[in-house]
Every structure is written in structure tokens, then in C-alpha cells.
Design an enzyme around this catalytic site. Sequence first.
Site, PDB file in Angstrom:
ATOM      1  N   VAL A  38      -5.808  -4.415  -1.320  1.00 51.52           N
ATOM      2  CA  VAL A  38      -6.510  -4.085  -0.083  1.00 51.52           C
ATOM      3  C   VAL A  38      -7.509  -2.944  -0.333  1.00 51.52           C
ATOM      4  CG1 VAL A  38      -4.738  -2.499   0.822  1.00 51.52           C
ATOM      5  CG2 VAL A  38      -6.177  -3.763   2.399  1.00 51.52           C
ATOM      6  N   ASP A  39      -7.195  -2.061  -1.252  1.00 52.51           N
ATOM      7  CA  ASP A  39      -8.084  -0.952  -1.609  1.00 52.51           C
ATOM      8  C   ASP A  39      -9.423  -1.497  -2.129  1.00 52.51           C
ATOM      9  OD1 ASP A  39      -8.945   1.601  -2.175  1.00 52.51           O
ATOM     10  OD2 ASP A  39      -7.533   1.962  -3.827  1.00 52.51           O
TER      11      ASP A  39
HETATM   12  N1  AR6 Z   1      -6.229  -7.202   4.077  1.00 55.30           N
HETATM   13  C1  AR6 Z   1      -4.947  -6.947   4.418  1.00 55.30           C
HETATM   14  N2  AR6 Z   1      -3.925  -6.885   3.522  1.00 55.30           N
HETATM   15  C2  AR6 Z   1      -4.238  -7.094   2.222  1.00 55.30           C
HETATM   16  C3  AR6 Z   1      -5.561  -7.365   1.783  1.00 55.30           C
HETATM   17  C4  AR6 Z   1      -6.583  -7.411   2.777  1.00 55.30           C
HETATM   18  N3  AR6 Z   1      -7.848  -7.642   2.467  1.00 55.30           N
HETATM   19  N4  AR6 Z   1      -5.529  -7.513   0.425  1.00 55.30           N
HETATM   20  C5  AR6 Z   1      -4.241  -7.370   0.033  1.00 55.30           C
HETATM   21  N5  AR6 Z   1      -3.463  -7.130   1.118  1.00 55.30           N
HETATM   22  P1  AR6 Z   1      -1.821  -3.648  -2.435  1.00 55.30           P
HETATM   23  P2  AR6 Z   1      -0.041  -1.324  -2.771  1.00 55.30           P
HETATM   24  C6  AR6 Z   1      -2.016  -6.895   1.195  1.00 55.30           C
HETATM   25  O1  AR6 Z   1      -1.548  -4.131  -3.804  1.00 55.30           O
HETATM   26  O2  AR6 Z   1       1.103  -2.205  -3.072  1.00 55.30           O
HETATM   27  C7  AR6 Z   1      -4.432  -0.752  -5.428  1.00 55.30           C
HETATM   28  O3  AR6 Z   1      -4.930  -1.043  -6.702  1.00 55.30           O
HETATM   29  C8  AR6 Z   1      -1.165  -7.356   0.023  1.00 55.30           C
HETATM   30  O4  AR6 Z   1      -0.825  -8.719   0.166  1.00 55.30           O
HETATM   31  O5  AR6 Z   1      -3.207  -3.697  -1.913  1.00 55.30           O
HETATM   32  O6  AR6 Z   1       0.136  -0.195  -1.797  1.00 55.30           O
HETATM   33  C9  AR6 Z   1      -4.518   0.720  -5.091  1.00 55.30           C
HETATM   34  O7  AR6 Z   1      -5.656   1.330  -5.654  1.00 55.30           O
HETATM   35  C10 AR6 Z   1       0.066  -6.465   0.167  1.00 55.30           C
HETATM   36  O8  AR6 Z   1       1.018  -7.021   1.081  1.00 55.30           O
HETATM   37  O9  AR6 Z   1      -1.357  -2.094  -2.254  1.00 55.30           O
HETATM   38  C11 AR6 Z   1      -3.260   1.256  -5.674  1.00 55.30           C
HETATM   39  O10 AR6 Z   1      -3.396   1.539  -7.058  1.00 55.30           O
HETATM   40  C12 AR6 Z   1      -0.491  -5.184   0.793  1.00 55.30           C
HETATM   41  O11 AR6 Z   1      -1.825  -5.495   1.210  1.00 55.30           O
HETATM   42  C13 AR6 Z   1      -2.266   0.138  -5.492  1.00 55.30           C
HETATM   43  O12 AR6 Z   1      -3.056  -1.049  -5.414  1.00 55.30           O
HETATM   44  C14 AR6 Z   1      -0.532  -4.004  -0.140  1.00 55.30           C
HETATM   45  O13 AR6 Z   1      -0.868  -4.449  -1.455  1.00 55.30           O
HETATM   46  C15 AR6 Z   1      -1.503   0.253  -4.199  1.00 55.30           C
HETATM   47  O14 AR6 Z   1      -0.526  -0.731  -4.151  1.00 55.30           O
END
Ligand code: AR6
Length: 177
Positions: A38-39
Site C-alpha cells: 500500500v505504501d
Molecule cells: N489499498 C489498500 N490496501 C492495500 C493496497 C491498496 N492499494 N495495497 C496493498 N494493500 P503492506 P505492511 C493491503 O505489505 O504489511 C511496505 O513495503 C495488503 O493486501 O502494504 O504493513 C512498507 O514500505 C495488506 O493487507 O504493508 C513497509 O516496508 C495491507 O495492505 C512494509 O511494506 C498491508 O500490506 C509494511 O508492511
Amino acid sequence: MYKYRGVKISIVEGDITKIKADAIVNAANNTLLGGGGVDGAIHRAGGPTILEQCKKIGGCPTGEARITTAGNMPSKYVIHTVGPIYDDGTKNEEQLLYNAYYNSLKLAKEYKLKTVAFPSISTGVYGYPKNKAGRVAIRGVMDFINNENDIEEIIFVLFSKDNYLLYKELLDDELGD
Ligand code: AR6
């Protein structure tokens, strides 16, 4: 749509970068310099102004939150928070995840923001079990509403149907009639 003490709580399946709210929350890392998941989606959709602001902020400890504008996205602000990397559940993960939700809402309050959208923090790259994380997310938000009651709407934005259905089940149990 659910209601808790006058606050709307809704769940949406989809991409948080498309949501129009006063703030969307980013699941960032300690550097605030971007990443995957999501980042990555938020920085791509918002454009380079978000990264410029993040560089000036200079990082964020796990469980805390920082704020930037939202660049080209429909929302006004991005609240960047950092969830814990899940190990085995004994490394303070639950408290840190709770803090990420709670501190994001405290920052929203400081900025007088009334609608806030959250992704499912820590449940992607950081490996937090979705069910456990959903419970912590809902508890953090409900505690904030109980303590501060200064928000109008919370939107949980879930990227997969499974996670959407999980939140629906948790919220039906908690708030359904
Ligand atoms: N909209 C909503 N939710 C989303 C989207 C989106 N566009 N894309 C992914 N998700 P993650 P974390 C969901 O990996 O576990 C990054 O590299 C996804 O399915 O984004 O907190 C950062 O820089 C999941 O359920 O974040 C950090 O290094 C949720 O968002 C690290 O990842 C969170 O997945 C953070 O890891």
C-alpha cells in the site's frame, strides 16, 4: 455501514488510493521513504510531493504516526504510520499495532480531520495474521471513539475479498444488530 457512538464505520473492498477522505492512512516503514504494498501504491498515486515531505520528516518509530498532504489523490492528507513486523506474537506486536491505529487517529484529531480511511496495517509484507490484526484494528478505533469521540467516519479499506469478509464478520459480531 455500522455506527458506534454516533461515528460511522464502513468497510470497502478496494484500493485506498482511490478513496476520498480527509486522510488515508499509509502502512509505511520506519524510514518513511516508500516501499511496496500500500505504501508503494500511495506514493505512485500521490506523486513526488509526498516523498519530499517524508524526507523532511526524517522517519517514524513503530506505532507512531506522521502526516503529509496527499498530492494527486482525492483525499487531503496521508497519515503515515508504521505497524510492527510480526514475529511470534510475543514481541509486543499487538500493542504496537494498536498504537499505530490509535496514534493515527490522534494525529487526525490534531488536524481536525473528520473522515479517516485505514488499510489493514502490517498484514502484507509485515506478516501479521489478518484475523488477529482485524481485531486489534477495530479495538483501537473503538477505544479512540470512546476516549475522544472527535471523528465522524472511519473507513476500513480491504484489498482482498477475504479480508473484507473477515472485517464484516468481526464488525457484525461487535456492532451488528
Ligand atoms: N489499498 C489498500 N490496501 C492495500 C493496497 C491498496 N492499494 N495495497 C496493498 N494493500 P503492506 P505492511 C493491503 O505489505 O504489511 C511496505 O513495503 C495488503 O493486501 O502494504 O504493513 C512498507 O514500505 C495488506 O493487507 O504493508 C513497509 O516496508 C495491507 O495492505 C512494509 O511494506 C498491508 O500490506 C509494511 O508492511
